[in-house]
Design a protein around this motif. Structure first.
Motif, PDB file in Angstrom:
ATOM      1  N   ASP A 184       0.730  -1.332   0.041  1.00 52.93           N
ATOM      2  CA  ASP A 184       0.299  -0.244  -0.346  1.00 52.93           C
ATOM      3  C   ASP A 184       0.956   1.109  -0.403  1.00 52.93           C
ATOM      4  OD1 ASP A 184      -1.592  -2.087  -0.053  1.00 52.93           O
ATOM      5  OD2 ASP A 184      -2.499  -1.769   2.107  1.00 52.93           O
ATOM      6  N   VAL A 185       0.702   2.149  -0.526  1.00 52.46           N
ATOM      7  CA  VAL A 185       0.818   3.703  -0.302  1.00 52.46           C
ATOM      8  C   VAL A 185       0.063   4.553   0.958  1.00 52.46           C
ATOM      9  CG1 VAL A 185       1.670   5.636  -2.048  1.00 52.46           C
ATOM     10  CG2 VAL A 185       1.341   3.666  -2.605  1.00 52.46           C
ATOM     11  N   LEU A 186       1.338   5.394   1.380  1.00 54.83           N
ATOM     12  CA  LEU A 186       0.370   5.799   2.321  1.00 54.83           C
ATOM     13  C   LEU A 186       0.670   8.035   1.520  1.00 54.83           C
ATOM     14  CD1 LEU A 186       0.119   7.460   5.093  1.00 54.83           C
ATOM     15  CD2 LEU A 186       2.378   7.884   5.442  1.00 54.83           C
ATOM     16  N   VAL A 187      -0.164   8.385   2.049  1.00 51.99           N
ATOM     17  CA  VAL A 187       0.029  10.245   1.887  1.00 51.99           C
ATOM     18  C   VAL A 187      -0.111  10.733   2.425  1.00 51.99           C
ATOM     19  CG1 VAL A 187      -1.155  11.675  -0.092  1.00 51.99           C
ATOM     20  CG2 VAL A 187      -0.345   9.349  -0.995  1.00 51.99           C
ATOM     21  N   VAL A 188       0.398  11.308   2.834  1.00 58.66           N
ATOM     22  CA  VAL A 188       0.912  12.378   4.100  1.00 58.66           C
ATOM     23  C   VAL A 188       0.741  13.371   3.461  1.00 58.66           C
ATOM     24  CG1 VAL A 188       1.426  13.697   6.085  1.00 58.66           C
ATOM     25  CG2 VAL A 188       2.528  11.156   4.999  1.00 58.66           C
ATOM     26  N   ARG A 189      -0.564  14.678   3.661  1.00 59.20           N
ATOM     27  CA  ARG A 189      -0.709  16.093   2.910  1.00 59.20           C
ATOM     28  C   ARG A 189      -1.208  16.449   4.592  1.00 59.20           C
ATOM     29  NH1 ARG A 189      -5.496  17.299  -0.141  1.00 59.20           N
ATOM     30  NH2 ARG A 189      -4.785  18.946   0.095  1.00 59.20           N
ATOM     31  N   GLY A 190      -1.034  18.310   4.060  1.00 54.16           N
ATOM     32  CA  GLY A 190      -1.062  19.394   5.300  1.00 54.16           C
ATOM     33  C   GLY A 190      -3.079  19.665   5.294  1.00 54.16           C
ATOM     34  N   ARG A 191      -3.013  20.483   5.745  1.00 54.81           N
ATOM     35  CA  ARG A 191      -4.716  20.635   6.387  1.00 54.81           C
ATOM     36  C   ARG A 191      -4.454  22.015   5.410  1.00 54.81           C
ATOM     37  NH1 ARG A 191      -6.338  24.864   9.327  1.00 54.81           N
ATOM     38  NH2 ARG A 191      -3.847  24.988  10.686  1.00 54.81           N
ATOM     39  N   GLY A 192      -6.073  22.372   5.099  1.00 54.88           N
ATOM     40  CA  GLY A 192      -6.279  23.419   4.243  1.00 54.88           C
ATOM     41  C   GLY A 192      -6.797  23.324   2.884  1.00 54.88           C
ATOM     42  N   SER A 234      -0.832   0.357  13.181  1.00 51.84           N
ATOM     43  CA  SER A 234      -0.733  -0.376  13.989  1.00 51.84           C
ATOM     44  C   SER A 234      -2.368  -2.089  13.329  1.00 51.84           C
ATOM     45  CB  SER A 234      -1.626  -0.109  15.147  1.00 51.84           C
ATOM     46  OG  SER A 234      -2.868   0.314  15.061  1.00 51.84           O
ATOM     47  N   VAL A 235      -2.948  -1.124  12.676  1.00 57.57           N
ATOM     48  CA  VAL A 235      -3.288  -2.086  11.756  1.00 57.57           C
ATOM     49  C   VAL A 235      -3.232  -2.202   9.703  1.00 57.57           C
ATOM     50  CG1 VAL A 235      -5.596  -1.376  13.416  1.00 57.57           C
ATOM     51  CG2 VAL A 235      -5.000   0.052  11.480  1.00 57.57           C
ATOM     52  N   ASN A 236      -2.795  -1.782   9.463  1.00 49.80           N
ATOM     53  CA  ASN A 236      -2.210  -1.688   8.221  1.00 49.80           C
ATOM     54  C   ASN A 236      -0.348  -1.372   7.880  1.00 49.80           C
ATOM     55  OD1 ASN A 236      -4.727  -0.264   6.910  1.00 49.80           O
ATOM     56  ND2 ASN A 236      -4.613   0.659   8.430  1.00 49.80           N
ATOM     57  N   PRO A 237      -0.117  -2.812   8.306  1.00 52.50           N
ATOM     58  CA  PRO A 237       1.250  -3.368   8.376  1.00 52.50           C
ATOM     59  C   PRO A 237       1.917  -2.809   6.734  1.00 52.50           C
ATOM     60  CG  PRO A 237       0.055  -4.926   9.001  1.00 52.50           C
ATOM     61  CD  PRO A 237      -0.980  -3.893   8.554  1.00 52.50           C
ATOM     62  N   ALA A 238       0.613  -3.079   6.144  1.00 58.72           N
ATOM     63  CA  ALA A 238       1.288  -3.427   4.576  1.00 58.72           C
ATOM     64  C   ALA A 238       1.836  -1.964   3.755  1.00 58.72           C
ATOM     65  CB  ALA A 238       0.164  -3.796   3.797  1.00 58.72           C
ATOM     66  N   ILE A 239       1.766  -0.879   3.886  1.00 55.53           N
ATOM     67  CA  ILE A 239       2.356  -0.025   3.837  1.00 55.53           C
ATOM     68  C   ILE A 239       3.815   0.016   2.604  1.00 55.53           C
ATOM     69  CG2 ILE A 239       2.802   2.621   4.189  1.00 55.53           C
ATOM     70  CD1 ILE A 239       0.416   2.586   5.876  1.00 55.53           C
ATOM     71  N   ARG A 240       4.199  -0.158   2.028  1.00 50.89           N
ATOM     72  CA  ARG A 240       5.894  -0.104   1.388  1.00 50.89           C
ATOM     73  C   ARG A 240       5.992   1.133   0.894  1.00 50.89           C
ATOM     74  NH1 ARG A 240       7.783  -3.009   4.238  1.00 50.89           N
ATOM     75  NH2 ARG A 240       9.464  -3.163   2.906  1.00 50.89           N
ATOM     76  N   ALA A 241       5.441   1.989   0.500  1.00 49.44           N
ATOM     77  CA  ALA A 241       5.685   3.233  -0.038  1.00 49.44           C
ATOM     78  C   ALA A 241       4.760   4.847   0.308  1.00 49.44           C
ATOM     79  CB  ALA A 241       5.260   3.046  -1.437  1.00 49.44           C
ATOM     80  N   ILE A 242       6.063   5.878   0.685  1.00 51.25           N
ATOM     81  CA  ILE A 242       5.772   6.861   1.531  1.00 51.25           C
ATOM     82  C   ILE A 242       5.633   7.999   0.799  1.00 51.25           C
ATOM     83  CG2 ILE A 242       5.482   8.350   3.366  1.00 51.25           C
ATOM     84  CD1 ILE A 242       7.055   5.617   4.856  1.00 51.25           C
ATOM     85  N   TYR A 243       4.633   9.084   0.398  1.00 49.66           N
ATOM     86  CA  TYR A 243       4.489  10.427  -0.537  1.00 49.66           C
ATOM     87  C   TYR A 243       4.293  11.525   0.651  1.00 49.66           C
ATOM     88  CZ  TYR A 243       3.413  13.922  -4.137  1.00 49.66           C
ATOM     89  OH  TYR A 243       3.419  14.812  -5.245  1.00 49.66           O
ATOM     90  N   SER A 244       5.060  12.436   0.596  1.00 50.76           N
ATOM     91  CA  SER A 244       4.008  13.293   1.281  1.00 50.76           C
ATOM     92  C   SER A 244       4.483  14.334   0.624  1.00 50.76           C
ATOM     93  CB  SER A 244       6.035  13.920   2.600  1.00 50.76           C
ATOM     94  OG  SER A 244       5.316  14.842   3.499  1.00 50.76           O
ATOM     95  N   LEU A 245       3.491  15.401   0.228  1.00 54.42           N
ATOM     96  CA  LEU A 245       3.050  16.050  -0.594  1.00 54.42           C
ATOM     97  C   LEU A 245       2.652  17.881  -0.213  1.00 54.42           C
ATOM     98  CD1 LEU A 245      -0.178  16.208  -0.397  1.00 54.42           C
ATOM     99  CD2 LEU A 245      -0.033  14.916  -2.173  1.00 54.42           C
TER     100      LEU A 245
END
Length: 335
Positions: A184-192, A234-245
């Motif tokens: 899976d892929v994690l996307v990190v984004r800001g508020r707004g 803790s409930v999604n250990p399958a994250i293998r990639a991260i995109y911080s935008l």
């Protein structure tokens, strides 16, 4: 306050009346502390732009309005001041309005006050919100949007990254790194409601078929990111990639820390600032998607000069191309 400037110059730089500046400079009663700070900041800005102030020729004053975390606001200020001495044919000076964590109403209020008091143009980085668009529509001078666009505003051009292409580039790099492996892929984004972030995410989603999980930095606080990620992992250990935008202060370091007990294969982030450069060298980031702020601000200033008839040619929008920075072509020193 000792200074070599005329009261009129300070008043224009601060956006205050000459009488108010005179009272602040001479310590007279009835002057608010916030006004004194504005006068001191105006003198500091004039000090940094002293070569521009002393040059002959027509002088244009540009208001730079930025809603962003302090580190990104500081990067914009530094890039703008680095460009000012080389801009021609007029002499350009900048007046900065740097807003950290301000509400939409506060940004709109600042816009309602800018573009006046000697201003010749506004460069704006702000959320794409109806209240801000309405305030932008009332500006009496040319407007250029920076880094994130407001297409519903009367801006004369946009100066910044092609954000949709940047998001698509992030998806491409992640697929190349994972090389067909599941994850899976994690996307990190800001508020707004920053259109630039929305466009990055849209470009990313259009180019990947993987499951995307999202964490939002609510309030530009690294500890918020850390808590949300701890719960998510803790409930999604399958994250293998991260995109911080986004460009939240400390956010990418918080992501790395949250993954201390979980491995990942690839981490793509934006902007080559001091924090990201250090993470890149430490191989905690796989690549950084970067664009040159100085180029963006140079284009923004040129557009304002064109709007005033001081440079020839039509005003065009040419978004900046994304640069892919790896540990092998990162700058040799932190900046």
């Amino acid at each position: 306050m000792k200074h070599p400037y005329r009261i009129r110059e300070i008043a224009v730089q601060a956006g205050l009346s000459q009488a108010t500046v005179d009272r602040a400079l001479h310590g007279r009663a009835g002057v608010r502390e916030s006004t004194i700070r504005e006068v001191r900041q105006a003198i500091a800005d004039l000090d940094r732009q002293r070569d521009q102030v002393r040059l002959a020729g027509r002088t244009l004053l540009i208001d730079v309005v930025v809603q962003a975390p302090p580190r990104f606001s500081a990067a914009i200020r530094a890039a703008m001041e680095a460009e000012l001495p080389a801009l021609r044919p007029a002499v350009l000076r900048a007046r900065f309005h740097l807003l950290d964590g301000s509400s939409v109403r506060e940004v709109a209020s600042v816009l309602n006050r800018t573009g006046r008091n000697g201003s010749h143009g506004v460069i704006l980085k702000a959320p794409d919100h109806p209240q801000i668009v309405a305030a932008a529509a009332g500006l009496p001078v040319p407007l250029v949007t920076l880094v994130t666009d407001l297409p519903g505003s009367p801006r004369i051009t946009y100066a910044g990254l092609d954000n949709h292409a940047a998001g698509a580039t992030a998806a491409y790099l992640i697929e190349q790194w994972l090389a067909g492996r599941p994850g899976d892929v994690l996307v990190v984004r800001g508020r707004g409601t920053f259109r630039g972030e929305d466009e990055r995410e849209a470009g990313f989603r259009a180019e990947t078929r993987r499951r995307i999980l999202e964490v939002t930095d609510d309030g530009d606080k690294a500890d918020t990111v850390r808590r949300e990620l701890d719960a998510l992992l803790s409930v999604n250990p399958a994250i293998r990639a991260i995109y911080s935008l986004y460009a939240g202060a400390g956010g990418n370091a918080a992501v790395v820390e949250a993954f201390r007990d979980h491995s990942y294969d690839v981490f793509i982030a934006h902007d080559l600032d001091r924090e990201n450069t250090a993470l890149l060298r430490a191989r905690k980031l796989s690549a950084v998607l970067h664009h040159d702020l100085r180029t963006d601000l140079r284009r923004a200033c040129h557009a304002i000069l064109q709007a005033h008839g001081l440079l020839p040619g039509p005003i065009r929008t040419n978004p900046s191309a994304v640069q892919v920075i790896t540990p092998h072509n990162a700058p040799p020193v932190e900046f």
